[in-house]
Design a protein around this motif. Structure first.
Motif, PDB file in Angstrom:
ATOM      1  N   GLU A  37      49.481  35.040  33.214  1.00  0.00           N
ATOM      2  CA  GLU A  37      48.681  34.388  34.248  1.00  0.00           C
ATOM      3  C   GLU A  37      49.522  34.229  35.509  1.00  0.00           C
ATOM      4  O   GLU A  37      50.733  34.042  35.450  1.00  0.00           O
ATOM      5  CB  GLU A  37      48.197  33.027  33.749  1.00  0.00           C
ATOM      6  N   LYS A  38      48.871  34.270  36.661  1.00  0.00           N
ATOM      7  CA  LYS A  38      49.604  34.284  37.924  1.00  0.00           C
ATOM      8  C   LYS A  38      50.380  33.005  38.171  1.00  0.00           C
ATOM      9  O   LYS A  38      51.376  33.010  38.885  1.00  0.00           O
ATOM     10  CB  LYS A  38      48.633  34.541  39.073  1.00  0.00           C
ATOM     11  N   ASN A  39      49.976  31.909  37.578  1.00  0.00           N
ATOM     12  CA  ASN A  39      50.671  30.648  37.816  1.00  0.00           C
ATOM     13  C   ASN A  39      51.872  30.467  36.906  1.00  0.00           C
ATOM     14  O   ASN A  39      52.441  29.403  36.843  1.00  0.00           O
ATOM     15  CB  ASN A  39      49.726  29.458  37.647  1.00  0.00           C
ATOM     16  N   ASN A  87      40.552  42.755  38.541  1.00  0.00           N
ATOM     17  CA  ASN A  87      39.451  41.799  38.453  1.00  0.00           C
ATOM     18  C   ASN A  87      39.752  40.654  37.490  1.00  0.00           C
ATOM     19  O   ASN A  87      38.840  40.051  36.918  1.00  0.00           O
ATOM     20  CB  ASN A  87      38.167  42.513  38.039  1.00  0.00           C
ATOM     21  N   THR A  88      41.011  40.377  37.280  1.00  0.00           N
ATOM     22  CA  THR A  88      41.423  39.292  36.387  1.00  0.00           C
ATOM     23  C   THR A  88      42.339  38.347  37.151  1.00  0.00           C
ATOM     24  O   THR A  88      42.730  38.616  38.294  1.00  0.00           O
ATOM     25  CB  THR A  88      42.180  39.845  35.162  1.00  0.00           C
ATOM     26  N   ASP A  89      42.708  37.238  36.515  1.00  0.00           N
ATOM     27  CA  ASP A  89      43.676  36.316  37.108  1.00  0.00           C
ATOM     28  C   ASP A  89      45.067  36.541  36.512  1.00  0.00           C
ATOM     29  O   ASP A  89      45.864  35.626  36.390  1.00  0.00           O
ATOM     30  CB  ASP A  89      43.230  34.867  36.895  1.00  0.00           C
ATOM     31  N   GLN A 124      48.706  39.076  36.163  1.00  0.00           N
ATOM     32  CA  GLN A 124      49.613  39.903  36.936  1.00  0.00           C
ATOM     33  C   GLN A 124      50.604  40.572  35.992  1.00  0.00           C
ATOM     34  O   GLN A 124      50.849  40.098  34.881  1.00  0.00           O
ATOM     35  CB  GLN A 124      50.362  39.062  37.955  1.00  0.00           C
ATOM     36  N   THR A 135      45.806  35.396  26.280  1.00  0.00           N
ATOM     37  CA  THR A 135      45.796  35.563  27.730  1.00  0.00           C
ATOM     38  C   THR A 135      44.834  36.664  28.166  1.00  0.00           C
ATOM     39  O   THR A 135      44.145  36.539  29.178  1.00  0.00           O
ATOM     40  CB  THR A 135      47.216  35.872  28.234  1.00  0.00           C
TER      41      THR A 135
END
Length: 898
Positions: free
Chosen positions: A109-111, A92-94, A96, A67
């Motif tokens: 990852e945010k999703n 600056n990444t996707d 969290q 990740t």
């Protein structure tokens, strides 16, 4: 340092129970706003920076390595809250950061936010992913974790290796030491045991039957254990022709819970199937002084006491075996650890009291066979013989299997400025144990309990590491260590009956060593790691025996130096292909402090003034190089194929280079290095999300060819060789070759609710070759007359199967394990006799062990095991002393971790 890099998404299910994610998030946010922390984080790869962040913030971070791969961050310095610092790093990444407790965060990852909506999260071992190395490396590797050790602890220390393919423990029921056999290679440094970077192994003389190489560690002090099979290209792998066993003692993360700073672990165990050792001199087992007895003598002189058949051939005592749940032995340990701003501190104490165990009842138990009376001219004679695997009876208390030990561990990991760390550890192991020469049990008089032998083994290590995140060219390690082993041996001499006849022997074995290495990373053409370094050690041995006509006349004394340097690359030159290659140079020298016995007609004799020969001390020195190359192809994700060619040189050991009882080096037989060549081809498959994320499957199949030129061992003298006199009975020499080829399998299928593990080793070819006198065949599959190798040859096959289930939200785990052992190759009828070192021909056997572990809470676990459920009577593979293994044995353990 927290092991954030090892935490996959499945480990999220291993965190503490949470009942309200929202309230915990609110609590974490409030805490972070109040507490400001000074951070000093360099620029670098995100994963590396997050590991340093977790240490400076004093929190636990969990994330998948894949990740965070590919993200770089700039340097960050100043006062931040935990939450704001994480937001800055991830801006600056996707990715969290989600709070899951007051001091634990999940980076994902945010999703994937919905992954934390579970109401109940169960705790599992942090070492769950260590065993994946078995299915990802271009070679044969097995790992043993704390969970494995506690699940199948066994009676003897070596039982923790049971079920590991290609690995057996020689003379497992004696001394509490480890003499590890990997694919037929064993002893004299062929399989180094390295504990926290320190090299162990003490060679102990075992009479005419050979020697044992012993390493000492209490299982409760082990954090994890890695077994590498075949030569390895690392600083601590010098001379490892058979493989390397790397033991890591307890770390703070093994004791302290996730998100905590202080932790304690208390473990107590009650052990059955044993009782206190009887007084020294107490007899046991069958004993037939003659093979024929007389009666109805015409003259009384023909029927004196020595010719009369006794009423019993075994003593009455020793047959009061306790019931299954009657616990006569115990083990206990206490470990504590604490995280500080400057690093970690760990302390542990372990104690074991094991009485003499009892043999099983089902199997090749001994039986006295009476022949038909034969009426002769002056008396009637009755032939008497004994059949069975050993002289000890079913359900009998086995003498000299008592064992007691105390162990201490003190360890610290200090974090120094500029990404430096310093680890210091001290281990002290004290033990008293029953012991008897194998030749005494087999050939010289009746077996009996004897005086305990004692050992004190101390280990000191100092390990420095500099791993700067901002420099790819530096991962520097320096290690200094010392092992001090003092053994007081009490073993009866040939034919000794009285305790007063005992001749005590003291063995003082000292090792000093150091190794330095560095790794450099290059990314211009794929991903290439260059490693290089050197290692050196100095050994000194001295035995102290009273100058009498006792059993141990001729004490060994001498020193040995060894130096090696290596360079290796690990090159991922494409997404599917990787190459590993290296070269090791080794040099050694040794000197025997005892003068050799030289006859006046020997060409090496230089006359002295008294008409004899001037003293000559044996010295030896050799150098050489050995390469390693391996290539791995990943056909698709999870599936790999590999080829491996590795070589190693093992220089003559200190024992082989010094003179003493029964065998000494001689001037006209130079001792050369062993040269081992290992060829291996294998297939790896690992899928950690088969069907769903709760299903993980691993599969490994390997074919290996192990060939050793100039194998070093003891042999009988050849007809043309001159006898030197004195203690010169046998010859230490390089024989022509040794071959051990075969297949090996590892399989695991791990789900949330059940577990399957299968493993096995099958040898397709075993061959020992040597040109010498008095033998019918120069090559065979059983050994050589008088050779140590005779009791190192493994069975043609052995296998293991483990099945487990997890119930009640994984609080209960229960299962069973089967161990299946083939027979040893027998000696052909018309070949040369094996002499004093006849192979122990154990019978094939099948064992069944069961276990159950219930976790009452995060703090309390109760374990119950029954080993050898079918109460099998058997000799362990590679048994040296003809001691049957323990019969059905129950163990009850309680672990408190808080």
């Amino acid at each position: 340092m927290p092991r954030a890099a090892l935490h996959l998404l499945s480990v999220v299910t291993c965190l503490l129970v949470i009942t309200s994610t929202a309230s915990l998030a609110e609590q974490a946010t409030t805490t972070s706003q109040i507490k400001m922390i000074k951070f000093d984080l360099p620029a670098g790869e995100l994963g590396d920076v997050l590991r340093l962040f977790s240490r400076q913030a004093g929190v636990t971070l969990s994330f998948e390595e894949r990740t965070v791969r590919g993200f770089s961050v700039t340097a960050m310095s100043g006062q931040y809250s935990t939450e704001s610092a994480l937001l800055t790093l991830l801006q600056n990444t996707d990715l969290q950061a989600l709070p899951i407790s007051s001091s634990a965060w999940l980076v994902q990852e945010k999703n994937q936010q919905d992954l934390i909506t579970l109401n109940t999260i169960n705790v599992q071992s942090r070492n769950v992913d260590l065993k994946d190395q078995t299915y990802t490396e271009a070679g044969s590797v097995n790992l043993i974790t704390q969970q494995d050790i506690q699940r199948f602890r066994g009676t003897s220390v070596g039982d923790i290796f049971q079920g590991t393919p290609g690995v057996l423990i020689s003379e497992n029921r004696n001394s509490g030491g480890l003499d590890i056999n990997i694919r037929g290679m064993q002893g004299q440094g062929r399989v180094p045991v390295v504990i926290d970077g320190s090299r162990q192994e003490t060679t102990v003389y075992r009479g005419y039957s050979g020697v044992s190489s012993r390493s000492y560690i209490d299982p409760d002090l082990i954090g994890s254990l890695k077994i590498s099979k075949g030569p390895v290209m690392s600083a601590d792998g010098t001379g490892a022709t058979g493989g390397l066993v790397s033991v890591s003692t307890l770390n703070a993360d093994d004791i302290v819970k996730e998100g905590e700073l202080t932790g304690y672990r208390l473990r107590v165990s009650a052990i059955g199937n044993s009782s206190n050792a009887p007084d020294p001199g107490t007899y046991a087992g069958y004993y037939l002084a003659r093979n024929a007895y007389r009666s109805e003598c015409r003259f009384s002189i023909y029927c004196s006491d020595q010719y009369l058949m006794p009423e019993r051939f075994a003593p009455d005592e020793g047959m009061e075996r306790p019931s299954l749940l009657e616990f006569g032995s115990y083990a206990s340990s206490l470990a504590a650890a604490k995280h500080f701003e400057w690093g970690d501190l760990i302390g542990a104490y372990a104690r074991r009291e094991q009485g003499n165990y009892y043999a099983g009842s089902n199997g090749p138990t001994p039986e006295v066979i009476y022949g038909e009376p034969d009426k002769l001219a002056w008396y009637t004679e009755t032939q008497v013989s004994m059949q069975g695997a050993s002289r000890f009876r079913a359900n009998e208390r086995i003498p000299n299997t008592n064992f007691s030990s105390e162990s201490w561990l003190l360890k610290s990991n200090v974090l120094l400025p500029d990404d430096q760390s310093l680890e210091m550890s001290y281990i002290r192991y004290n033990s008293a144990y029953g012991e008897m020469m194998p030749s005494q049990i087999r050939s010289f008089g009746q077996a009996r309990q004897w005086l305990d032998s004692e050992v004190t083994n101390q280990t000191y290590t100092l390990r420095y590491r500099w791993q700067p995140i901002k420099y790819d060219w530096a991962d520097f390690k320096a290690n200094v260590w010392h092992t001090d082993a003092l053994t007081q041996l009490n073993t009866p001499g040939v034919g000794s009956v009285d305790i007063a006849d005992n001749v005590a022997r003291s063995d003082d074995y000292q090792r000093f060593g150091t190794d330095i290495s560095n790794s450099m990373m290059f990314y211009s053409a794929g991903e290439l790691e260059l490693s290089y370094g050197f290692a050196g050690q100095y050994e000194n041995m001295d035995t102290n025996t009273p100058e009498t006509e006792g059993f141990y006349v001729g004490s060994r004394s001498g020193w040995r130096k060894e130096f090696s340097a290596f360079s290796a690359i690990d090159w991922q030159f494409s997404s599917a292909w990787s190459l590993e290659a290296g070269l090791r140079f080794t040099h050694f020298s040794s000197k025997d402090n005892n003068p050799l016995v030289i006859n006046t007609n020997d060409p090496a004799c230089i006359s002295d003034d008294a008409g004899g020969c001037l003293e000559v001390q044996y010295e030896n020195s050799h150098s050489g190089t050995a390469p390693l190359v391996a290539i791995k192809w990943q056909a698709f994700k999870g599936l790999q194929f590999y080829l491996r060619h590795s070589e190693a040189l093992r220089m003559p050991s200190l024992f082989e280079s010094t003179s003493g009882w029964s065998v000494s080096p001689v001037l006209d037989i130079p001792l050369e290095p062993e040269h081992a060549t290992n060829q291996e081809v294998g297939l790896n498959y690992l899928n950690d999300s088969l069907l769903t994320n709760d299903y993980k499957v691993g599969f490994k199949l390997a074919y290996f060819q192990n060939h050793v030129d100039d194998y070093l061992t003891r042999t009988q003298p050849n007809a043309w060789e001159q006898k030197q006199g004195g203690l010169d009975f046998f010859r230490m020499r390089n024989i022509d070759s040794l071959d051990l080829n075969g297949w090996e399998l590892n399989f695991s299928y791990d789900t949330k609710y059940w577990l399957v593990e299968l493993s096995g080793t099958h040898y397709t070819h075993i061959e020992v070759c040597n040109v010498g006198s008095y033998v019918r065949y120069y090559c065979n599959n059983w050994g050589l007359p008088e050779s140590y190798i005779n009791n190192m040859i493994p069975p043609n096959w052995h296998a293991s199967a483990h099945f487990g289930v997890r119930l009640f939200e994984q609080r209960l785990e229960a299962g069973l394990r089967g161990t299946f052992m083939g027979q040893r190759n027998s000696i052909p009828r018309y070949n040369a006799p094996a002499g004093f070192n006849e192979p122990v021909l154990w019978h094939g056997y099948n064992l069944l062990d069961i276990y159950a572990s219930y976790k009452f809470s995060d703090d309390t676990t109760l374990d119950f095991t029954v080993d050898n459920v079918t109460d099998r009577y058997y000799l362990d593979a590679l048994s040296l002393g003809l001691l049957p293994a323990p019969g059905r044995t129950a163990r009850l353990s309680l672990t408190l971790q808080f």
